[in-house]
Design an enzyme around this catalytic site. Structure first.
Site, PDB file in Angstrom:
ATOM      1  N   ARG A 134       0.829  -1.222   0.000  1.00  0.00           N
ATOM      2  CA  ARG A 134       0.000   0.000   0.000  1.00  0.00           C
ATOM      3  C   ARG A 134       0.861   1.270   0.000  1.00  0.00           C
ATOM      4  NH1 ARG A 134      -3.911  -1.219   4.892  1.00  0.00           N
ATOM      5  NH2 ARG A 134      -1.931  -2.057   5.648  1.00  0.00           N
ATOM      6  N   ASN A 161      -6.354  -2.820   1.377  1.00  0.00           N
ATOM      7  CA  ASN A 161      -6.321  -4.271   1.505  1.00  0.00           C
ATOM      8  C   ASN A 161      -7.743  -4.795   1.593  1.00  0.00           C
ATOM      9  OD1 ASN A 161      -3.555  -4.549   1.560  1.00  0.00           O
ATOM     10  ND2 ASN A 161      -3.407  -4.777   3.776  1.00  0.00           N
TER      11      ASN A 161
END
Length: 754
Positions: A31, A49
């Protein structure tokens, strides 16, 4: 340093793409990596996620540059299996953000535990860093993953770090997109994180004083002592009741490894990998013989957790002129599974360790160290666990979900999901209540973390295996898979081999389709259809299971059935029971027989005087291999007739010539390899097949594996060795699962309904 792509042109028309990224993309800094790319290219959108992996939406004029960089520059621990792209309407987001994770049924996976990265190691040793001397330093590039994760998606609340509230400094790192701890879930420091129960100085002092230390690490406890202190090693053996089985050795770095052993370039690469497995390498005679009695190689691993590095730094500080090496063996008394909890260690290790060092970060999934060697230039597993689990094996196509329960020795469990097969960490021998409980834990955890309720179960044919009873108790449609078929199917599955092939399964023992004891088998395999066109000539198992523990029994039986009871009496004159056994066999005593190559190795080692009694599985064969050298084969040492290869003439020649040690082992290995290769090539011609897979526990013998592969490949046969899972029973669950999926797709008559 990453190479920056050119800045996008301002004239590009803005687009919005949704990118679904699948693979090992949680817990590896994906990320923040995507966040940084979006900032580089001036894009808006989000990354998060979820149960399927990582979901990204990007908007702007340089979305294609982002897509290219996403694959080319992915974080070191990431593994991208697929990036699915969908055009989306423009959303006109003001910025690019990391959004909250989403739950749901898991279709992604967590990464394996990784050794301390260079940046964290530098901070660990930097007095100016707040992580100086901190035994739990980590970032998105390193540290625990699988062993601390309860469920997916991979967020702090789902790990054993949930109970540690971040201090302001760690929270700032966690929120800062330009910090490598951005969304690193185990992030902590001395102000807010886990703590060791003892000071590093006290641990080092105990080791230098010859004490035995139980040290909690990433996947469980190690039992440690000074690897250069022969008395400490002997005492550890006495307390652990481990008479001769080799111990692994931990050293600080690759330079230290070179002082004690002689690793090849490929072995050094394996030692230095993020997984930090134990690697078998040639020893240099610098360590006590008691570490690996009778063997020419020693298992070496490099320090991989921060606590290891701190300990070695302190030991070097106290004794700068002496190279440091530590025994680091699994803390599992009496063949039980690895101790992983503080309470477990205090209960089970108190009579072994002088000092038990715990910490307050729970290990949710115990995992032994992986053990590997280099075979034919490629890494090969002897035990697959920490650092590699839960990386899946790609089966190449989708199929039903199968839970396979493996064997009763070197047990592993395998669960399939779609085209992926997840083989568990090493569980061990299912001969005690603790290990049976561990196998059940492993089944439950795999199903939970993958969010799968299996459709089918698979197991061995053996009616008395404990793993079979567990499979039966699951209440699922069941497929029983013959032991050696599963060995061959495992290699075919990992290499995604479709269609008919020939398999050579060489191991210690397995329950045969005829109820006999098999172990040296030529099999044809095509999906779920198989035949046994050949096998090794059978040898008597005088004494049943005792024959596997007492190789002299195999030697006597082989020589007597070859018509040379006189040689048996001579070769085993020093064994009190041997003459009586010779007389009984010559008198026609009926005993079970086996086609096992493992037992043939035992017979040869005993006849050569190498090993009469084994204290651990495979000891005779390992010691016999250790002294072998290159010599010419003797084609008179074997006979091939009607699919059966008989090596009793080879054993007779060893006995007749009084060969022992290097001479016997070299002669045996060379002739065995030549005979097995000739036998396999003849079968390949008869069956019209040009692909052969090699499998079974005897392939742990590097000389045998490399010799067979070289001879078959030279004859134009495509030859495949196990790489993704162990050749022995540790890989059996993969083969069971793969075979069962073929059964479900093609021949449901082999499925037993619950």
């Amino acid at each position: 340093m990453l190479q920056r792509n050119p800045a996008p042109s301002r004239s590009m028309s803005p687009r919005r793409l949704r990118l679904r990224v699948r693979g090992v993309v949680q817990g590896v800094g994906f990320r923040p990596f995507a966040f940084g790319l979006a900032r580089r290219y001036g894009l808006s959108g989000f990354v998060l996620n979820d149960s399927e992996g990582v979901l990204i939406e990007i908007e702007g004029g340089a979305v294609e540059e982002f897509r290219v960089a996403l694959r080319a520059e992915a974080p070191v621990l990431a593994r991208i299996d697929a990036v699915e792209v969908e055009e989306r309407p423009l959303g006109h987001d003001a910025d690019f953000v990391i959004a909250e994770s989403r739950g749901g049924k898991a279709a992604t996976r967590i990464g394996a535990d990784a050794a301390t990265c260079p940046e964290c190691l530098r901070e660990l040793r930097d007095p100016k860093s707040r992580f100086f001397g901190y035994a739990f330093v980590n970032c998105t590039h390193c540290g625990p993953r699988y062993t601390i994760t309860r469920a997916l998606p991979y967020d702090r609340a789902q790990t054993s770090m949930a109970g540690f509230a971040m201090c302001s400094a760690c929270a700032a790192d966690y929120r800062n997109p330009e910090n490598r701890r951005f969304h690193a879930e185990p992030v902590a420091c001395p102000a807010c994180g886990p703590r060791l129960s003892h000071q590093i100085e006290d641990i080092a002092a105990a080791l230098l004083d010859g004490k035995i230390v139980a040290l909690k690490g990433i996947g469980g406890f190690h039992l440690m002592c000074d690897a250069q202190n022969a008395d400490a090693i002997a005492e550890l053996r006495r307390r652990k009741a481990r008479d001769e089985k080799p111990f692994a050795v931990m050293v600080a770095d690759i330079e230290a490894a070179r002082r004690f052993a002689d690793p090849s370039a490929a072995e050094e690469d394996l030692l230095s990998s993020a997984a930090r497995p134990v690697v078998l390498v040639d020893e240099r005679g610098k360590l006590p013989a008691g570490l690996a009695p009778g063997l020419s190689r020693v298992g070496i691993m490099l320090a991989y957790a921060p606590v290891h590095h701190l300990l070695f730094d302190e030991l070097v500080r106290r004794s700068p002129a002496t190279p440091v090496a530590l025994v680091a063996t699994s803390a599992n008394p009496g063949g039980e599974p690895l101790a992983a909890t503080n309470e477990d260690a205090e209960r089970r290790l108190a009579t072994i360790a002088d000092l038990i060092v715990t910490h307050d970060r729970d290990i949710l999934v115990r995992a032994d160290d992986s053990v590997m060697q280099v075979v034919a230039g490629a890494p090969a597993f002897l035990r697959r666990a920490r650092g590699f689990v839960p990386e899946p094996v790609d089966l190449g196509s989708d199929g039903p979900s199968v839970i396979a329960l493996g064997a009763d020795l070197k047990n592993t469990v395998c669960l399939t999901r779609g085209r992926e097969a997840f083989v568990s960490q090493h569980v061990g021998g299912l001969d005690n209540a603790e290990t049976l409980r561990f196998e059940r834990e492993t089944v439950d955890h795999l199903c939970r973390i993958l969010a799968i309720r299996p459709d089918y179960a698979a197991c061995d044919l053996h009616p008395d295996f404990r793993s079979v009873r567990l499979a039966e108790d699951l209440g699922l449609p069941l497929v029983r898979v013959q032991h050696h078929v599963a060995h061959v199917a495992a290699v075919a599955a990992e290499h995604r081999l479709e269609g008919a092939l020939l398999g050579l399964a060489l191991d210690g023992h397995g329950y045969g389709a005829d109820g006999g004891v098999w172990g040296g088998e030529l099999l044809t395999l095509d999906g779920c259809r198989w035949r046994r066109p050949g096998h090794l000539a059978t040898l008597p198992l005088a004494g049943g299971d005792r024959a596997a523990r007492e190789p002299w029994r195999m030697g006597v039986g082989a020589l007597v059935t070859a018509g040379r009871g006189d040689l048996a009496r001579e070769a085993f004159a020093g064994v009190p029971e041997a003459a009586r056994l010779v007389a009984m066999l010559e008198g026609g005593m009926r005993v079970a027989e086996t086609s096992s190559l493992g037992r043939l190795f035992d017979a040869a080692a005993a006849i050569a005087g190498t090993r009469m009694i084994q204290t651990f599985e495979g000891q005779a064969a390992m010691e016999f291999e250790a002294v072998a050298r290159e010599v010419e084969a003797d084609t008179a040492g074997y006979r091939i007739e009607k699919g059966v290869v008989d090596f009793r003439p080879l054993l007779v020649r060893i006995a007749e010539q009084g060969l022992n040690g290097t001479a016997a082992s070299s002669f045996f290995h060379a002739t065995l390899i030549a005979g097995l290769a000739e036998w396999t090539l003849a079968a390949a011609r008869t069956e019209g097949l040009d692909r052969v897979v090699l499998s079974g526990g005897c392939l742990a013998n590097r000389r045998l594996a490399e010799g067979l592969r070289a001879r078959l490949s030279a004859a134009g046969i495509e030859t495949w060795l196990p790489q993704a899972v162990p050749a022995g029973d540790g890989g059996l669950s993969l083969g069971q699962a793969a075979f069962a999926r073929h059964v479900v797709a093609n021949d449901r008559t082999q499925v037993e309904e619950p």
